[in-house]
Scaffold this active site. Structure first.
Site, short mmCIF file in Angstrom:
data_model
loop_
_atom_site.label_atom_id
_atom_site.label_comp_id
_atom_site.label_asym_id
_atom_site.label_seq_id
_atom_site.Cartn_x
_atom_site.Cartn_y
_atom_site.Cartn_z
N GLY A 197 -7.77 -7.62 5.16
CA GLY A 197 -8.60 -7.72 6.35
C GLY A 197 -7.96 -8.43 7.54
O GLY A 197 -8.62 -8.64 8.55
N CYS B 211 7.24 -39.65 -13.31
CA CYS B 211 5.84 -39.98 -13.61
C CYS B 211 4.99 -40.09 -12.35
O CYS B 211 3.84 -40.51 -12.41
CB CYS B 211 5.75 -41.24 -14.45
SG CYS B 211 6.38 -42.69 -13.59
N ARG C 164 -3.79 -1.35 -6.51
CA ARG C 164 -2.99 -2.58 -6.42
C ARG C 164 -3.36 -3.47 -7.58
O ARG C 164 -4.41 -3.29 -8.21
CB ARG C 164 -3.22 -3.28 -5.09
CG ARG C 164 -4.66 -3.65 -4.88
CD ARG C 164 -4.87 -4.24 -3.50
NE ARG C 164 -6.31 -4.30 -3.26
CZ ARG C 164 -6.87 -4.48 -2.08
NH1 ARG C 164 -6.14 -4.57 -1.01
NH2 ARG C 164 -8.16 -4.54 -1.96
N LYS D 255 0.83 -1.20 0.00
CA LYS D 255 0.00 0.00 0.00
C LYS D 255 0.87 1.25 0.00
O LYS D 255 0.66 2.17 -0.79
CB LYS D 255 -0.91 -0.02 1.24
CG LYS D 255 -1.91 1.12 1.28
CD LYS D 255 -2.63 1.12 2.61
CE LYS D 255 -3.94 0.48 2.61
NZ LYS D 255 -5.13 0.77 2.14
N HIS E 149 -5.26 -44.62 -4.21
CA HIS E 149 -5.78 -45.15 -5.47
C HIS E 149 -6.87 -44.24 -6.04
O HIS E 149 -6.84 -43.85 -7.21
CB HIS E 149 -6.33 -46.56 -5.23
CG HIS E 149 -6.91 -47.19 -6.45
ND1 HIS E 149 -8.24 -47.10 -6.75
CD2 HIS E 149 -6.32 -47.85 -7.46
CE1 HIS E 149 -8.46 -47.73 -7.89
NE2 HIS E 149 -7.31 -48.19 -8.35
N ARG F 299 -3.31 2.76 8.88
CA ARG F 299 -3.59 1.45 8.29
C ARG F 299 -2.33 0.62 8.15
O ARG F 299 -1.25 1.15 7.97
CB ARG F 299 -4.14 1.60 6.86
CG ARG F 299 -5.45 2.30 6.75
CD ARG F 299 -5.73 2.49 5.26
NE ARG F 299 -6.60 3.61 5.03
CZ ARG F 299 -7.89 3.48 4.71
NH1 ARG F 299 -8.44 2.31 4.57
NH2 ARG F 299 -8.62 4.55 4.51
N TYR G 260 11.75 -34.90 -19.22
CA TYR G 260 10.30 -34.69 -19.27
C TYR G 260 9.65 -34.93 -17.92
O TYR G 260 10.23 -35.55 -17.03
CB TYR G 260 9.66 -35.59 -20.33
CG TYR G 260 9.70 -37.06 -20.00
CD1 TYR G 260 8.70 -37.64 -19.24
CD2 TYR G 260 10.75 -37.86 -20.44
CE1 TYR G 260 8.73 -38.98 -18.91
CE2 TYR G 260 10.80 -39.21 -20.12
CZ TYR G 260 9.80 -39.76 -19.35
OH TYR G 260 9.84 -41.09 -19.00
N SER H 95 12.59 -43.49 -15.15
CA SER H 95 11.45 -42.64 -14.85
C SER H 95 11.24 -42.68 -13.34
O SER H 95 11.08 -43.76 -12.76
CB SER H 95 10.21 -43.15 -15.58
OG SER H 95 9.11 -42.32 -15.25
N MET I 185 -5.21 -7.44 9.33
CA MET I 185 -4.64 -6.58 10.36
C MET I 185 -5.57 -5.40 10.63
O MET I 185 -6.62 -5.27 10.02
CB MET I 185 -3.26 -6.12 9.92
CG MET I 185 -2.24 -7.24 9.98
SD MET I 185 -0.63 -6.72 9.44
CE MET I 185 -0.84 -6.63 7.69
C1 PEP Z 1 5.05 -43.88 -8.48
O1 PEP Z 1 5.30 -44.66 -7.58
O2 PEP Z 1 5.38 -42.67 -8.45
C2 PEP Z 1 4.33 -44.31 -9.68
C3 PEP Z 1 4.18 -43.50 -10.71
O3 PEP Z 1 3.80 -45.56 -9.66
P1 PEP Z 1 2.43 -45.92 -8.88
O4 PEP Z 1 1.80 -44.66 -8.44
O5 PEP Z 1 1.61 -46.67 -9.85
O6 PEP Z 1 2.94 -46.76 -7.76
#
Ligand code: PEP
Ligand code: MG
Length: 886
Positions: free
Chosen positions: A105, A843, A350, A26, A466, A96, A863, A776, A107
């Site tokens: 909001g 992954c 702002r 501010k 899962h 302020r 990647y 990976s 303070m």
């Molecule tokens: C992991 O363990 O990061 C993975 C990609 O395999 P999963 O989640 O299937 O165990």
């Protein structure tokens, strides 16, 4: 002497907009607005350093501060032609807070400071309006008593209510000047009674009281919680702004308002604002009176006259200021203004908060207008915010009754009838019902039900459970780990913490972005991925280096991911394919078979189906790389658990109930996550992996031969901890792959690589790389095993860890750079010592989380791979990482 006080006013400012750290947001913007010639009431800012020193020195101000404040006040008096505490021409000020990061909001603020029994007379003389003067005075006493003197606000509020009752009126505005004057003395009496000390009459004492209270409010519980939630360090401190009051409530030539230089919900380049004649800022915010639009462009029937008509000169000036501010800040601004007897003042500017949709529209349009570059446009969009755009979300205007809260496991919103098992979900969906699948937790057996449902709600499991992983993969909303719900399969009902019972068939709504479970069907708004979004994403792809692949197990998910810009599949989990349709029977036959012969017979039934899946996926990916992971979960996951299901399987397979039961028991494990899963299955039952490799290679060969495809399948072995596992499984895979190529008479190149998801694998990555064409990182398992925290159980207590600051973030959500990240970095380096050209990706679920994506860029991965709906988020985060490299 160090400078602690920075003045602004009359076109000159000691500070500037770039001094945010010292002056707070501010203060810096008030200085900047003053310096560029905008009408800002004069004032001064006490720096954030005062706050830090105040706390460091046991609540003592640094030497010299008192003198500097006096000097600052003197300048304000000179510029405004008024004197603080003067009975004829009194200067009133606001005090302020204003920290580096906006903490709306959180303070404290005190307005109308400087009023006492003498100065109020001066205000009456200046304004000619005793009612106004006494109204300001009583508001000041209320605010000050609460904020500075710590008097419970209800104590004075009660007196006000009593007075209204006595006078037979409903609104504060119906009280007369005499009533308000009496209220002032009643308030003071109450303060004396409650606190044993009089209300301070000395303006200087008032000022220091308010300054101290604002600094104190930096450490109030509200502010502390807000900082924790928003990653704002406590040692930043707040600045304090003392500024001459201007009044929007001194008559009909006065007004106050707020505006956005562009529409914050759509981003449209249109001056969007509201104002109220004869009112103070808090009246606009408090919603006591309905504000009026500032202009007529979007006038609706029933709207009151616009400022454009009522105060044309001030409006024209405001439009000019809007243009100056946008050109100066080169971004959409959120402004506050006040008009005092026909004169416009700017109180705040702002960067305006906006929806994701507006953010993208504004950024792309500002590039077209030449205000910002493509790089700036890309950097202006927060990758986390993109999520809002990629799923249907709850209509923010809709009312909702939240009945439970869990983890925001997969974003988006969905409504449907509650069902408690997967078969029923599927059946009801077939009959065109929308359903929400509610389970204590899900297992691969529930896939078809999850697929059929609009959304998934579980009582157990964390962000990588899962349910969460699969739902994200499917782009379905999911609230997981909602431990406060009692789910009763027997009675087919769930019970909330407050005892509310929801029965099968009743409708609920899930907000997977907020983790909320809501009663009934709440309206939603649909995502949009073309237009501005496409323009922005094209710029994103110009700037990033990191590739983005997807985790997809079906042709449908692969197509969705490609539409979102995926450059390949980084993880195709094959276990889900085992559950489809009739295959599960063949899989169970395989598991129940007594010998190799029996297993091979059952596997031969599954093989053509798997091949079909792979062909479908290869076709969708049109030659882009596809990494297929061989079977990972332990075999018991494929067997039925309840007696009814066991009996059914026994009947179908023509074996005894006891025999099936024995098999189920024999496969039981105490720690399945650390048990007979992943490549360990491949070592003990090589025929399973052989079948899968055969299916992959035959699919590739047939496509090459019949459809002229170019494919290089990437075969991935999970859960390796020792190079010997990989060596054996690689040899097997090569043998099968070569046999297939010879049989088809075509040459299909293939890669064989491994997941690195156990600490030992990361530590031994140089050895493992001898047998791997690629790595990976499975950071879900790697996080689980590095922390020794079960992915499926941690959801119960991890929120407490984050709440209490033990962990800054849930490590299953944002990659833990210091620990798990160190293993990823080391694994990559060691792997590349052995094979400099080793292709490395990630992954785990972290592949779609922006801060983790930035880390992957920094350590030179090739990647990241994430669920289809996160692909655009990962692309944007990768561009940010590249652009911020410096
Ligand atoms: C992991 O363990 O990061 C993975 C990609 O395999 P999963 O989640 O299937 O165990
Ligand atoms: Mg894993």
């Amino acid at each position: 002497m160090k400078k602690y006080v920075f003045s602004f006013g009359d076109g000159k400012a000691d500070g500037s907009g770039s001094m945010r750290e010292l002056l707070g947001g501010k203060g810096a913007n008030l200085a900047e607005m003053t310096a560029i010639g905008l009408p800002v009431p004069a004032g001064f800012t006490l720096t954030t350093e005062v706050c830090t020193e105040f706390y460091r020195n046991n609540r003592h101000y640094p030497d010299g501060l008192v003198e500097q404040v006096k000097e600052g006040l003197g300048k304000v008096e000179a510029q405004m032609g008024k004197t603080f505490g003067d009975p004829t021409q009194p200067l009133l000020v606001s005090v302020r807070s204003g920290s580096r990061a906006s903490m709306p909001g959180m303070m404290d603020t005190v307005l109308n400071l400087g009023l006492n029994d003498q100065t109020v007379q001066g205000v009456i003389d200046q304004s000619g309006d005793p009612r106004f003067a006494y109204d300001s005075y009583r508001r000041f006493i209320q605010m000050y008593s609460n904020v500075v003197l710590d008097l419970e606000s209800a104590k004075l509020e009660h007196i006000l209510e009593q007075m209204k009752e006595d006078k037979g009126v409903h609104l504060d505005t119906e009280l007369s000047a005499a009533d308000l004057k009496q209220l002032v003395s009643l308030f003071k009496k109450k303060v004396q009674e409650e606190l044993g000390q009089g209300f301070p009459e000395d303006p200087e004492e008032q000022l220091w009281g308010a300054i101290g209270a604002v600094f104190d409010s930096w450490m109030n519980p509200r502010a502390i919680t807000y900082r924790k939630l928003n990653d704002i360090p406590a040692d930043w401190g707040t600045a304090v702004n003392v500024q001459s009051m201007v009044f929007g409530n001194m008559g009909d030539d006065c007004a106050t308002g707020v505006a956005f230089t562009r529409d914050p919900s759509t981003g449209e380049n249109y001056f969007y604002g509201e104002y109220l004649v004869n009112a103070q800022g808090e009246d606009v915010v408090a919603g006591i009176r309905t504000p009026q639009p500032i202009n007529k462009a979007k006038h609706k029937p029933g709207d009151l006259p616009a400022m454009e008509d009522v105060m044309p000169d001030c409006y024209a000036q405001l439009v000019g200021i809007r243009d100056i501010l946008e050109k100066h800040y080169r971004d959409m601004q959120d402004i506050e203004f006040t008009i005092e007897t026909g004169k416009l003042y700017m109180l705040q500017t702002r960067t305006g908060k906006r929806t994701a949709h507006a953010a993208i529209h504004i950024a792309t349009e500002m590039v077209q207008e030449g205000l910002i570059s493509e790089k700036e446009a890309v950097l202006r969009i927060d990758p986390n915010q993109l999520d809002q755009l990629l799923h249907p979300s709850l209509d923010p205007k809709a009312e909702k009754q939240v009945i439970a809260k869990g983890l925001p496991a997969s974003p988006g919103a969905a409504s449907g009838k509650v069902v408690f098992n997967a078969d029923e979900a599927e059946e009801m969906a077939r009959l065109k019902n929308k359903v929400i699948l509610v389970r204590v937790e899900t297992s691969p057996e529930d896939i078809h039900g999850m697929h059929a449902a609009q959304g998934i709600l579980t009582a157990r499991g964390g962000m990588t459970s899962h349910a969460a992983v699969v739902a994200r993969g499917m782009g379905k909303c999911c609230v997981a780990g909602c431990g406060e719900l009692k789910i009763d399969y027997e009675k087919q009902q769930l019970t909330t913490k407050s005892g509310q019972v929801i029965k099968r068939g009743e409708i609920i709504t899930l907000d997977g972005s907020a983790g909320e479970v809501i009663l009934g069907d709440v309206p939603k708004v649909q995502p949009e991925v073309s237009g501005d979004f496409a323009i922005l994403m094209a710029w994103v792809d110009k700037f990033r280096r990191l590739k983005v692949r997807t985790n997809a197990d079906t042709p449908h998910d692969s197509r969705v991911a490609r539409e979102f810009g995926a450059e390949g599949i980084g993880l195709c989990r094959t276990e889900h394919m085992f559950f489809e349709g009739e295959r599960i029977q063949a899989v169970r036959e395989m598991i129940l078979a007594d010998d190799l012969e029996g297993r091979k017979k059952a596997l031969a039934k599954i093989m053509p189906m798997q091949k079909g899946d792979f062909k479908g996926i290869f076709r969708e990916m049109k030659g882009l790389p596809v990494t297929i992971r061989l079977l990972d979960p332990p075999l018991h996951e494929f067997l039925p658990q309840t007696d009814d299901d066991v009996a059914e399987l026994a009947a179908v397979a023509g074996v005894k109930f006891s025999e099936v039961r024995e098999h189920v028991e024999a496969l039981h494990e105490f720690n399945p996550m650390l048990g007979h899963r992943g490549c360990r299955l491949g070592i003990t039952y090589p025929e399973v992996y052989d079948m899968q490799v055969q299916a992959i290679m035959e699919a590739a060969c047939e496509l090459v031969k019949e459809e002229g495809f170019e494919i290089v399948p990437e075969i991935m072995i999970p859960l390796v901890c020792h190079v010997n596992e990989l060596r054996i499984l690689r040899e097997n895979a090569v043998q099968v792959a070569e046999e297939v190529c010879n049989r088809f008479g075509v040459r299909v190149d293939y890669l064989i690589g491994t997941m690195i998801e156990l600490p030992r694998a990361a530590l031994m990555a140089d050895k493992i790389a001898r047998e791997a064409d690629f790595f990976s990182f499975g950071t879900n398992d790697l996080t689980q095993t590095t922390y020794g925290l079960s992915r499926d159980d941690a959801g119960h207590f991890l929120p407490d860890y984050v709440e209490r600051g033990v962990f800054k973030k849930d490590p299953f959500v944002a990659l833990d750079r210091a620990g798990v990240g160190q293993l990823v970095r080391m694994g990559t380096e060691k792997g590349r010592q052995t094979r400099p050209d080793l292709k490395v990706g990630i992954c785990g679920e972290h592949g779609g989380e922006p801060s983790s994506v930035v880390f992957c860029h920094e350590i030179g991965l090739d990647y990241v791979s994430c669920s289809p709906y996160r692909v655009p988020i990962a692309r944007l985060a990768a561009a940010h990482a590249a652009l911020q490299e410096g």
